[in-house]
Scaffold this motif. Structure first.
Motif, PDB file in Angstrom:
ATOM      1  N   TYR A  24     -36.837  21.307  24.764  1.00 34.34           N
ATOM      2  CA  TYR A  24     -35.898  20.548  23.927  1.00 34.34           C
ATOM      3  C   TYR A  24     -35.542  21.285  22.636  1.00 34.34           C
ATOM      4  O   TYR A  24     -34.371  21.370  22.262  1.00 34.34           O
ATOM      5  N   LEU A  25     -36.547  21.873  21.978  1.00 36.38           N
ATOM      6  CA  LEU A  25     -36.304  22.590  20.719  1.00 36.38           C
ATOM      7  C   LEU A  25     -36.233  24.097  20.926  1.00 36.38           C
ATOM      8  O   LEU A  25     -35.952  24.823  19.973  1.00 36.38           O
ATOM      9  N   HIS A  26     -36.499  24.567  22.127  1.00 34.62           N
ATOM     10  CA  HIS A  26     -36.506  26.002  22.435  1.00 34.62           C
ATOM     11  C   HIS A  26     -37.518  26.758  21.572  1.00 34.62           C
ATOM     12  O   HIS A  26     -37.294  27.911  21.206  1.00 34.62           O
ATOM     13  N   THR A  27     -38.603  26.096  21.225  1.00 34.41           N
ATOM     14  CA  THR A  27     -39.689  26.753  20.505  1.00 34.41           C
ATOM     15  C   THR A  27     -40.390  27.717  21.444  1.00 34.41           C
ATOM     16  O   THR A  27     -40.553  27.444  22.625  1.00 34.41           O
ATOM     17  N   ARG A  28     -40.792  28.846  20.899  1.00 37.31           N
ATOM     18  CA  ARG A  28     -41.493  29.834  21.697  1.00 37.31           C
ATOM     19  C   ARG A  28     -42.921  30.007  21.165  1.00 37.31           C
ATOM     20  O   ARG A  28     -43.131  30.160  19.963  1.00 37.31           O
TER      21      ARG A  28
ATOM     22  N   PHE B 188     -47.666  11.104   5.499  1.00 39.55           N
ATOM     23  CA  PHE B 188     -48.145  12.483   5.506  1.00 39.55           C
ATOM     24  C   PHE B 188     -47.819  13.183   6.824  1.00 39.55           C
ATOM     25  O   PHE B 188     -47.553  14.393   6.848  1.00 39.55           O
ATOM     26  N   PHE B 189     -47.840  12.424   7.913  1.00 36.02           N
ATOM     27  CA  PHE B 189     -47.524  13.006   9.218  1.00 36.02           C
ATOM     28  C   PHE B 189     -46.077  13.492   9.255  1.00 36.02           C
ATOM     29  O   PHE B 189     -45.797  14.601   9.745  1.00 36.02           O
ATOM     30  N   LEU B 190     -45.160  12.688   8.730  1.00 36.62           N
ATOM     31  CA  LEU B 190     -43.759  13.115   8.658  1.00 36.62           C
ATOM     32  C   LEU B 190     -43.613  14.356   7.789  1.00 36.62           C
ATOM     33  O   LEU B 190     -42.855  15.276   8.120  1.00 36.62           O
ATOM     34  N   TRP B 191     -44.338  14.391   6.680  1.00 37.05           N
ATOM     35  CA  TRP B 191     -44.255  15.542   5.773  1.00 37.05           C
ATOM     36  C   TRP B 191     -44.729  16.817   6.469  1.00 37.05           C
ATOM     37  O   TRP B 191     -44.100  17.875   6.330  1.00 37.05           O
ATOM     38  N   LEU B 192     -45.827  16.729   7.217  1.00 37.22           N
ATOM     39  CA  LEU B 192     -46.348  17.908   7.914  1.00 37.22           C
ATOM     40  C   LEU B 192     -45.410  18.366   9.026  1.00 37.22           C
ATOM     41  O   LEU B 192     -45.248  19.567   9.254  1.00 37.22           O
ATOM     42  N   ILE B 193     -44.766  17.418   9.719  1.00 37.44           N
ATOM     43  CA  ILE B 193     -43.797  17.792  10.746  1.00 37.44           C
ATOM     44  C   ILE B 193     -42.637  18.549  10.127  1.00 37.44           C
ATOM     45  O   ILE B 193     -42.185  19.567  10.655  1.00 37.44           O
ATOM     46  N   LYS B 194     -42.146  18.060   9.002  1.00 36.84           N
ATOM     47  CA  LYS B 194     -41.011  18.709   8.348  1.00 36.84           C
ATOM     48  C   LYS B 194     -41.397  20.075   7.794  1.00 36.84           C
ATOM     49  O   LYS B 194     -40.646  21.047   7.921  1.00 36.84           O
ATOM     50  N   ARG B 195     -42.549  20.173   7.168  1.00 31.03           N
ATOM     51  CA  ARG B 195     -42.961  21.446   6.564  1.00 31.03           C
ATOM     52  C   ARG B 195     -43.376  22.467   7.619  1.00 31.03           C
ATOM     53  O   ARG B 195     -43.129  23.668   7.454  1.00 31.03           O
ATOM     54  N   LEU B 196     -44.001  22.017   8.718  1.00 27.88           N
ATOM     55  CA  LEU B 196     -44.493  22.936   9.750  1.00 27.88           C
ATOM     56  C   LEU B 196     -43.781  22.669  11.068  1.00 27.88           C
ATOM     57  O   LEU B 196     -42.699  23.197  11.298  1.00 27.88           O
ATOM     58  N   SER B 197     -44.338  21.830  11.926  1.00 25.01           N
ATOM     59  CA  SER B 197     -43.669  21.490  13.189  1.00 25.01           C
ATOM     60  C   SER B 197     -44.361  20.292  13.815  1.00 25.01           C
ATOM     61  O   SER B 197     -45.477  19.917  13.426  1.00 25.01           O
ATOM     62  N   GLY B 198     -43.700  19.694  14.814  1.00 17.71           N
ATOM     63  CA  GLY B 198     -44.281  18.557  15.503  1.00 17.71           C
ATOM     64  C   GLY B 198     -45.537  18.945  16.269  1.00 17.71           C
ATOM     65  O   GLY B 198     -46.519  18.196  16.295  1.00 17.71           O
ATOM     66  N   THR B 199     -45.517  20.124  16.898  1.00 24.99           N
ATOM     67  CA  THR B 199     -46.691  20.568  17.653  1.00 24.99           C
ATOM     68  C   THR B 199     -47.857  20.856  16.720  1.00 24.99           C
ATOM     69  O   THR B 199     -49.002  20.508  17.005  1.00 24.99           O
ATOM     70  N   TRP B 200     -47.565  21.481  15.581  1.00 30.36           N
ATOM     71  CA  TRP B 200     -48.639  21.774  14.619  1.00 30.36           C
ATOM     72  C   TRP B 200     -49.255  20.485  14.104  1.00 30.36           C
ATOM     73  O   TRP B 200     -50.488  20.375  13.990  1.00 30.36           O
TER      74      TRP B 200
ATOM     75  N   SER C 151     -41.388  11.800  20.290  1.00 28.19           N
ATOM     76  CA  SER C 151     -41.102  11.399  18.915  1.00 28.19           C
ATOM     77  C   SER C 151     -41.397  12.535  17.943  1.00 28.19           C
ATOM     78  O   SER C 151     -40.633  12.788  17.014  1.00 28.19           O
ATOM     79  N   ASN C 152     -42.504  13.248  18.147  1.00 22.95           N
ATOM     80  CA  ASN C 152     -42.851  14.374  17.273  1.00 22.95           C
ATOM     81  C   ASN C 152     -41.768  15.448  17.282  1.00 22.95           C
ATOM     82  O   ASN C 152     -41.391  15.989  16.237  1.00 22.95           O
ATOM     83  N   CYS C 153     -41.252  15.771  18.462  1.00 21.53           N
ATOM     84  CA  CYS C 153     -40.222  16.810  18.584  1.00 21.53           C
ATOM     85  C   CYS C 153     -38.895  16.352  17.988  1.00 21.53           C
ATOM     86  O   CYS C 153     -38.197  17.126  17.314  1.00 21.53           O
ATOM     87  N   TYR C 154     -38.528  15.112  18.254  1.00 23.17           N
ATOM     88  CA  TYR C 154     -37.258  14.592  17.737  1.00 23.17           C
ATOM     89  C   TYR C 154     -37.285  14.540  16.209  1.00 23.17           C
ATOM     90  O   TYR C 154     -36.301  14.888  15.547  1.00 23.17           O
ATOM     91  N   LYS C 155     -38.411  14.132  15.652  1.00 23.53           N
ATOM     92  CA  LYS C 155     -38.540  14.088  14.193  1.00 23.53           C
ATOM     93  C   LYS C 155     -38.438  15.488  13.600  1.00 23.53           C
ATOM     94  O   LYS C 155     -37.815  15.688  12.560  1.00 23.53           O
ATOM     95  N   GLN C 156     -39.072  16.467  14.255  1.00 27.70           N
ATOM     96  CA  GLN C 156     -38.982  17.843  13.768  1.00 27.70           C
ATOM     97  C   GLN C 156     -37.534  18.294  13.683  1.00 27.70           C
ATOM     98  O   GLN C 156     -37.104  18.873  12.675  1.00 27.70           O
TER      99      GLN C 156
ATOM    100  N   SER D 203     -40.095  32.430  12.544  1.00 26.82           N
ATOM    101  CA  SER D 203     -40.998  31.296  12.413  1.00 26.82           C
ATOM    102  C   SER D 203     -40.219  29.991  12.251  1.00 26.82           C
ATOM    103  O   SER D 203     -39.187  29.944  11.563  1.00 26.82           O
ATOM    104  N   VAL D 204     -40.708  28.935  12.897  1.00 27.30           N
ATOM    105  CA  VAL D 204     -40.069  27.623  12.755  1.00 27.30           C
ATOM    106  C   VAL D 204     -40.671  26.849  11.588  1.00 27.30           C
ATOM    107  O   VAL D 204     -40.210  25.756  11.269  1.00 27.30           O
ATOM    108  N   TYR D 205     -41.699  27.393  10.939  1.00 28.85           N
ATOM    109  CA  TYR D 205     -42.332  26.700   9.834  1.00 28.85           C
ATOM    110  C   TYR D 205     -41.457  26.785   8.582  1.00 28.85           C
ATOM    111  O   TYR D 205     -40.645  27.699   8.428  1.00 28.85           O
TER     112      TYR D 205
END
Length: 512
Positions: A193-197, A400-412, A300-305, A471-473
């Protein structure tokens, strides 16, 4: 005669010093000296500012992450305690009680955020208009479509509703490794979906997590040798004879050992600590449903990212409005409460015709009284008290979970949640946190927690990247247009990182 000019208080280059000591009437030389001194001063300031900023930025993520880990662990342990008490009303709890109650706490946190923006950062543009669903402060690209935020809430609510019925059946120490499977699903969805590698260390980390899931339940699935359990059952039957000169303590020990001696999934304990026998088929169904409930959370994690990064979405604003939508989704998804799910005392008997009575009974249970004789767990302890504690931790965990997704990624962020589960499993050993259903961690469960912690360490050796190896971060002030729909990962053909010809505002982006 002209008096000599005073020496400068800071060092300059030899060339500048020789120019400064030329005749005072030479204005061109003076201008050159002034320019060089200004450039030197500016370079000094630029050298100092990034160091100060980098120090704060480097410390910010670890501080938020530590707070996230502790808060999430307490959030889960208190929710598990409430679900044990209200085992027959978990669907009502997560559909009707949780969304509006947590949104009230979210509103207070949001008010504090707006007040801080106005009073501390002196930004008068923050006011009651910030709460508008069409607020221009919602992102760096202006007002955001509410359909995005509705999806934030929908997938979270679906996860909450689907995981509510099986939660009481699964010990907290086993919920931890099962919840860790969200990392596998998040990574899989992010890839397509996000084409993350991902790199080898990421795949190794995910495999370690899956291994920890298996290790955590391996001994329980294997169980003791059948002859041991048969021997204990025979001893228990023999000791039921009151004529035998055996102390009551001995009878209790043998009976308790016989109850605990089971093969397969661990026995169910209610909030009073009593073992209740659940058919194996029911337990398998509940475990399967719990695993399936993880998938909406992963998407949800990926969509939010994607949406948080794409338009530099305000985390607090999206948090507030996703909570508003979650109240609506909770009501709309309430009919799932009428599905005849298995319960520890039989099966769910809720129907549309008895909705009013069911809501009344659930509230009676919530306040600490058994609504009918067949339900015996509601008066074990006050559910409302522990639910209030849960809400306090839950509101900050989600933020905090939303903040970490935005700053790093949904998978992280999913990987980071592993440590939350580890700490939660540790707390679940103590009655002060988990109540009478607390149980000590076994050796294999400790090993599962160790493996999942090592998995996080391995995963963080390298960054996740996009298809071009970047980097996606991190986040971009005006939004990350790599997530636009013009190319793979949304990478624009002109590789413009700060503007998009086709999607300049949030309203121009596609929903998905």
């Amino acid at each position: 005669p002209v008096s000599p000019r005073p020496r400068l208080a800071f060092p300059v280059s030899s060339r500048a010093w020789s120019l400064e000591n030329r005749p005072a009437g030479d204005m061109s030389h003076r201008v050159l000296v002034d320019e060089e001194m200004s450039e030197a001063s500016t370079r000094d300031e630029l050298d100092k500012t990034p160091a100060k900023t980098d120090w704060k930025e480097a410390l910010l993520v670890p501080v938020v992450f530590v707070a996230f880990v502790v808060i999430r662990a307490m959030d889960r342990i208190f929710l598990y305690r409430v679900q044990k008490i209200m085992a027959d009303y978990t669907a009502v709890l997560m559909s009707i009680y949780w969304p509006p109650m947590v949104q009230v706490m979210c509103a207070f946190v949001s008010l504090g955020y707006v007040w801080r923006k106005r009073s501390v950062t002196k930004d008068p543009s923050y006011g009651l208009g910030w709460f508008s669903p069409w607020s221009a402060k919602a992102s760096s690209q202006g007002a955001v479509p509410q359909l995005w935020i509705a999806q934030f809430a929908f997938w979270d609510q679906l996860n909450a509703v689907l995981s509510a019925p099986p939660s009481p059946f699964i010990p907290m120490v086993l919920q931890t490794p099962l919840n860790n499977m969200v990392v596998f699903w998040t990574g899989l969805i992010a890839y397509f979906y996000l084409h993350t590698r991902f790199k080898q260390v990421h795949y190794a980390g995910i495999c370690l997590i899956l291994c920890s899931c298996l290790v955590g339940v391996l001994v329980e699935l294997q169980g003791p040798a059948a002859k041991i359990c048969d021997g204990l059952d025979t001893a228990q039957e023999t000791l039921t004879n009151p004529a035998l000169p055996v102390q009551e303590a001995t009878r209790w020990l043998v009976g308790n050992a016989s109850d605990e001696c089971t093969s397969g999934l661990p026995p169910y304990k209610d909030s009073n600590g009593q073992v209740i026998y659940i058919p194996l088929g029911t337990l398998v169904l509940m475990y399967g449903l719990y695993i399936i409930a993880v998938v909406p959370s992963a998407f949800s994690n990926c969509y939010k990212q994607k949406k948080l990064k794409q338009v530099n979405l305000d985390v607090m604003w999206s948090f507030f409005w996703s909570g508003m939508w979650q109240v609506l989704w909770g009501v709309l998804l309430y009919p799932l409460n009428w599905v005849p799910w298995p319960t520890p005392t039989g099966h769910n008997e809720a129907t549309p015709a008895h909705m009013g009575q069911d809501l009344k009974d659930s509230w009676t249970c919530f306040m600490g009284t058994n609504p009918k004789p067949s339900i015996t767990t509601c008066d074990s302890e006050p559910a409302y008290l522990w639910f209030a504690a849960y809400l306090l931790f839950n509101v900050f965990f989600n933020l905090f979970f939303l903040w970490l997704i935005k700053r790093l990624s949904g998978t992280w962020a999913s990987i980071g949640s592993i440590l939350c589960g580890n700490l939660c499993g540790f707390f679940s050993q103590y009655e002060i946190f988990a109540g009478k259903s607390a149980a000590a961690l076994t050796m294999e469960q400790w090993m599962a927690l160790v493996l999942s912690s090592i998995a996080m360490w391995v995963y963080n050796i390298e960054d996740e990247t996009d298809i071009n190896g970047k980097s996606v971060y991190g986040e971009k002030e005006r939004g990350d247009h790599r997530y636009d729909s013009a190319g793979p990962l949304g990478l624009e053909p002109d590789a413009d990182e700060y503007a998009s010809d086709d999607e300049p505002t949030a309203q121009d982006h596609t929903v998905m």
